[in-house]
Design a protein around this motif. Structure first.
Motif, PDB file in Angstrom:
ATOM      1  N   ARG A 113      -3.043  -8.445  -6.148  1.00  0.00           N
ATOM      2  CA  ARG A 113      -2.955  -9.722  -5.432  1.00  0.00           C
ATOM      3  C   ARG A 113      -4.109 -10.666  -5.721  1.00  0.00           C
ATOM      4  O   ARG A 113      -4.114 -11.806  -5.248  1.00  0.00           O
ATOM      5  CB  ARG A 113      -2.867  -9.450  -3.927  1.00  0.00           C
ATOM      6  N   GLY A 114      -5.093 -10.185  -6.457  1.00  0.00           N
ATOM      7  CA  GLY A 114      -6.224 -11.034  -6.780  1.00  0.00           C
ATOM      8  C   GLY A 114      -7.115 -11.294  -5.574  1.00  0.00           C
ATOM      9  O   GLY A 114      -7.718 -12.375  -5.451  1.00  0.00           O
ATOM     10  N   ILE A 115      -7.192 -10.319  -4.670  1.00  0.00           N
ATOM     11  CA  ILE A 115      -8.037 -10.458  -3.486  1.00  0.00           C
ATOM     12  C   ILE A 115      -9.004  -9.274  -3.441  1.00  0.00           C
ATOM     13  O   ILE A 115      -8.897  -8.346  -4.237  1.00  0.00           O
ATOM     14  CB  ILE A 115      -7.202 -10.519  -2.186  1.00  0.00           C
ATOM     15  N   SER A 116      -9.948  -9.304  -2.504  1.00  0.00           N
ATOM     16  CA  SER A 116     -10.920  -8.212  -2.420  1.00  0.00           C
ATOM     17  C   SER A 116     -10.331  -7.029  -1.656  1.00  0.00           C
ATOM     18  O   SER A 116      -9.416  -7.175  -0.844  1.00  0.00           O
ATOM     19  CB  SER A 116     -12.192  -8.694  -1.723  1.00  0.00           C
ATOM     20  N   LYS A 117     -10.894  -5.875  -1.911  1.00  0.00           N
ATOM     21  CA  LYS A 117     -10.460  -4.665  -1.216  1.00  0.00           C
ATOM     22  C   LYS A 117     -10.742  -4.797   0.280  1.00  0.00           C
ATOM     23  O   LYS A 117      -9.974  -4.307   1.119  1.00  0.00           O
ATOM     24  CB  LYS A 117     -11.188  -3.458  -1.809  1.00  0.00           C
ATOM     25  N   ARG A 118     -11.846  -5.465   0.638  1.00  0.00           N
ATOM     26  CA  ARG A 118     -12.192  -5.667   2.040  1.00  0.00           C
ATOM     27  C   ARG A 118     -11.111  -6.479   2.753  1.00  0.00           C
ATOM     28  O   ARG A 118     -10.771  -6.210   3.902  1.00  0.00           O
ATOM     29  CB  ARG A 118     -13.551  -6.360   2.149  1.00  0.00           C
ATOM     30  N   ASP A 119     -10.560  -7.508   2.040  1.00  0.00           N
ATOM     31  CA  ASP A 119      -9.492  -8.315   2.638  1.00  0.00           C
ATOM     32  C   ASP A 119      -8.271  -7.459   2.950  1.00  0.00           C
ATOM     33  O   ASP A 119      -7.612  -7.640   3.987  1.00  0.00           O
ATOM     34  CB  ASP A 119      -9.096  -9.449   1.685  1.00  0.00           C
TER      35      ASP A 119
ATOM     36  N   VAL B 161       0.838  -1.199   0.000  1.00  0.00           N
ATOM     37  CA  VAL B 161       0.000   0.000   0.000  1.00  0.00           C
ATOM     38  C   VAL B 161       0.873   1.248   0.000  1.00  0.00           C
ATOM     39  O   VAL B 161       0.629   2.213  -0.742  1.00  0.00           O
ATOM     40  CB  VAL B 161      -0.944   0.006   1.215  1.00  0.00           C
ATOM     41  N   GLN B 162       1.936   1.223   0.803  1.00  0.00           N
ATOM     42  CA  GLN B 162       2.836   2.364   0.887  1.00  0.00           C
ATOM     43  C   GLN B 162       3.527   2.632  -0.449  1.00  0.00           C
ATOM     44  O   GLN B 162       3.794   3.782  -0.816  1.00  0.00           O
ATOM     45  CB  GLN B 162       3.888   2.120   1.974  1.00  0.00           C
ATOM     46  N   TYR B 163       3.796   1.541  -1.194  1.00  0.00           N
ATOM     47  CA  TYR B 163       4.439   1.659  -2.506  1.00  0.00           C
ATOM     48  C   TYR B 163       3.632   2.592  -3.415  1.00  0.00           C
ATOM     49  O   TYR B 163       4.190   3.454  -4.116  1.00  0.00           O
ATOM     50  CB  TYR B 163       4.559   0.265  -3.134  1.00  0.00           C
ATOM     51  N   TYR B 164       2.305   2.429  -3.394  1.00  0.00           N
ATOM     52  CA  TYR B 164       1.449   3.272  -4.222  1.00  0.00           C
ATOM     53  C   TYR B 164       1.275   4.667  -3.616  1.00  0.00           C
ATOM     54  O   TYR B 164       1.230   5.664  -4.347  1.00  0.00           O
ATOM     55  CB  TYR B 164       0.090   2.613  -4.439  1.00  0.00           C
TER      56      TYR B 164
ATOM     57  N   LYS C 235      -7.063   5.116  -0.193  1.00  0.00           N
ATOM     58  CA  LYS C 235      -8.201   4.338  -0.665  1.00  0.00           C
ATOM     59  C   LYS C 235      -7.920   3.731  -2.040  1.00  0.00           C
ATOM     60  O   LYS C 235      -8.176   2.549  -2.285  1.00  0.00           O
ATOM     61  CB  LYS C 235      -9.439   5.234  -0.723  1.00  0.00           C
ATOM     62  N   GLU C 236      -7.376   4.549  -2.933  1.00  0.00           N
ATOM     63  CA  GLU C 236      -7.067   4.066  -4.277  1.00  0.00           C
ATOM     64  C   GLU C 236      -5.894   3.086  -4.244  1.00  0.00           C
ATOM     65  O   GLU C 236      -5.860   2.113  -5.014  1.00  0.00           O
ATOM     66  CB  GLU C 236      -6.721   5.254  -5.194  1.00  0.00           C
ATOM     67  N   ALA C 237      -4.931   3.336  -3.335  1.00  0.00           N
ATOM     68  CA  ALA C 237      -3.785   2.438  -3.186  1.00  0.00           C
ATOM     69  C   ALA C 237      -4.249   1.047  -2.757  1.00  0.00           C
ATOM     70  O   ALA C 237      -3.773   0.029  -3.267  1.00  0.00           O
ATOM     71  CB  ALA C 237      -2.801   3.004  -2.172  1.00  0.00           C
TER      72      ALA C 237
END
Length: 278
Positions: free
Chosen positions: A266-272, A245-248, A256-258
């Motif tokens: 990663r192919g996972i949900s934003k909630r995860d 997240v910090q990378y972005y 939020k966008e990161a």
């Protein structure tokens, strides 16, 4: 008025693949530029074409190209033929076409046989998107670089190869691409035409025991999008979610966008992602 350069496709093996239009044009032009006049005279004799020929090949393409352009500017019509197939595809015709356009000369192509397309259509592999590489470079370093580039190629790959180099090339491809599906096409359109549908590893074993004969066209499966996606995910998974997240965010993207981008990577949900960070 300047003449026209006609790119005339010739058969890649079976003389019945010569088109009516190509026979007519070769008979009507003022001059035929041929890759190997000794080889092409057999074709012309078969179709009773009496047009004079001149040689145009890899080793005289610049000097002879200038002379051909001058003849075209003087009003002569010239047909360009290669030993087999469509001129300009993996041969010096490419250079002559450029020179003609620079001189304002009209160029037209008479469609016909092309080994790469013939092999692709009988390969059994995906045909919608493909990458044509012709012969791999002879320079070792450049060759390694090209094969390495092909590792991530998602399109079907088409290569040309001589029989005495076939096993070496198959081993190079398998070492970088892995055990992909491949169709080895030989003697296309001829009596002993073969399309060997196999894998790189199996092809190596077979041709180490069976001496290959005839020019080969290799049609290799592209890398699957699923495999590319999984490899990209694997690379991201080596980084912690926080660092990801910090990378972005370091690029000026809000949190939020990161998080949204991280979820996609990663192919996972934003909630995860959110649940893992709180």
């Amino acid at each position: 008025m300047a003449g026209i350069l006609y790119l005339c496709a010739t058969p890649i093996g079976n003389l019945e693949d010569m088109t009516f239009r190509a026979v007519r044009v070769l008979g009507e032009v003022d001059l035929i530029a041929a890759e190997d006049t000794r080889n092409s005279i057999k074709l012309l004799n078969h179709f009773e074409i009496k047009t004079p020929m001149t040689s145009y090949h890899e080793y005289n393409k610049i000097e002879k190209g200038k002379k051909l352009v001058q003849k075209l500017l003087e009003g002569q019509n010239i047909a360009l033929i290669t030993d087999a197939g469509t001129p300009g595809i993996s041969d010096p015709g490419e250079e002559l076409v450029k020179m003609c356009y620079e001189a304002g000369i009209t160029v037209t192509s008479l469609p016909g046989a092309a080994a790469c397309i013939t092999a692709l259509t009988i390969s059994g592999l995906a045909t919608r998107r493909f990458a044509f590489e012709a012969f791999l470079p002879s320079d070792k370093k450049e060759r390694q670089e090209v094969v390495k580039e092909l590792e991530q190629e998602a399109r079907t790959i088409i290569l040309y190869e001589a029989p005495h180099r076939l096993v070496k090339t198959l081993k190079e491809l398998e070492g970088v691409l892995g055990n992909r599906r491949i169709t080895v096409c030989r003697e296309l359109t001829k009596k002993h035409e073969t399309a060997f549908v196999t894998t790189l590893r199996e092809a190596i074993v077979y041709y180490e025991e069976t001496d290959p004969k005839g020019e080969c066209v290799l049609v290799v499966e592209g890398k699957s999008r699923e495999e590319i996606r999984k490899e990209a995910q694997s690379q991201w998974e080596q980084m912690s979610l926080e660092d990801h997240v910090q990378y972005y965010m370091d690029q000026g993207i809000d949190k939020k966008e990161a998080m949204k981008k991280v979820a996609k990577d990663r192919g996972i949900s934003k909630r995860d992602v959110y649940n893992s960070l709180i």
